[in-house]
Design a protein around this motif. Sequence first.
Motif, PDB file in Angstrom:
ATOM      1  N   ASN A 196      18.524   9.868  70.031  1.00  0.00           N
ATOM      2  CA  ASN A 196      18.435   9.768  68.572  1.00  0.00           C
ATOM      3  C   ASN A 196      19.091  10.937  67.843  1.00  0.00           C
ATOM      4  O   ASN A 196      18.953  11.049  66.620  1.00  0.00           O
ATOM      5  N   ASP A 197      19.775  11.810  68.579  1.00  0.00           N
ATOM      6  CA  ASP A 197      20.465  12.953  67.962  1.00  0.00           C
ATOM      7  C   ASP A 197      21.943  12.621  67.809  1.00  0.00           C
ATOM      8  O   ASP A 197      22.613  12.233  68.776  1.00  0.00           O
ATOM      9  N   SER A 219      16.718  14.815  65.961  1.00  0.00           N
ATOM     10  CA  SER A 219      15.286  14.612  66.172  1.00  0.00           C
ATOM     11  C   SER A 219      14.739  15.598  67.206  1.00  0.00           C
ATOM     12  O   SER A 219      13.735  16.262  66.975  1.00  0.00           O
ATOM     13  N   LYS A 220      15.428  15.708  68.351  1.00  0.00           N
ATOM     14  CA  LYS A 220      14.987  16.615  69.405  1.00  0.00           C
ATOM     15  C   LYS A 220      15.906  17.828  69.562  1.00  0.00           C
ATOM     16  O   LYS A 220      15.464  18.894  69.990  1.00  0.00           O
TER      17      LYS A 220
END
Length: 311
Positions: A196-197, A219-220
């Motif tokens: 999701n990055d 996100s991370k």
Amino acid sequence: MKKVLVKENPVGVMVIGVAFALVFIFLSMSIIGSFGSFVPTGFAAAFLLIPLLFVVILILMGSISIAGGKKASSLFNAATLSETSINFPEELEYAVGRIFLEGYWTYSSTSTGTGTGSSRTYRTRRTFRPSWRGRGLEVELPREPFRIELRADGTGIVDAPAIRVLSGPYKDAVVIFLTDEGVVEGEGNLDLSRENDMAQVTFRGQGRELRGSVWAELSKARGVRIEYGSGDLWKTVAKGKGSFEFSFSPLPEEKIVIFSHYSTVTPRSILQKLWSGPVIMGHGTFELKAVLDVPLGKDVVETAIFNVELK
């Protein structure tokens, strides 16, 4: 224009080296005297000759370095600079060409009664390639490309246009010229993603600078890092956790004229005088690196090429 003097100061090393050798000789004589006739004369002489030879070599090398530094200092103080030329204090023979310096470490091991030890020594390879020779009071500064790639420990290369004095009281003094002129060429996009990055980097050369922007949704990942360099030498120029812009120039902020001596100038001495850390600058091909910093995982890396041309 920045005018700088680069020279070695070996006095401290000479004093420490001579003091160490004298202490070693004093202790050796005491030990040899204690054992008396049990020590062969030839062995005792050789044992004492080694530190004496070390002192002679140290003094000789230090004297050469000091003499070279004095010549460079004299020329530095007496010469005058304009934006395009250097004026000598008297008519001198000179050669205009390129100087190449490579700094590296050598390692050696020694065995003693208590074990094996290792030591390292900093060394420099030097080459001067003359393009033409002349004689006079004024010399035009050579407007040619240069390249500097130096790590924090002084290893790396300096490849730049230079003037070498061939006669008179400043013989073998060198003047190294680093121009601030150049045009950065290249443009492109770099896409980074993992789960999701996501991040996208766009860049374009504008005059002396490379300008770009970063768009990111993370996100991370801990952030996006922008670096430039070549091979295993890289410099971080920008980083952030969201969207941001960046710009940098691989050229110096102003023209730099370095006065030194051919026999003693080293990449490490230039680095210590002008910069505080690793340096990569000049003309030619560089790489732009975009890094997605992933915790507890392998970073996502994309690279592109840009050029710096002297026009």
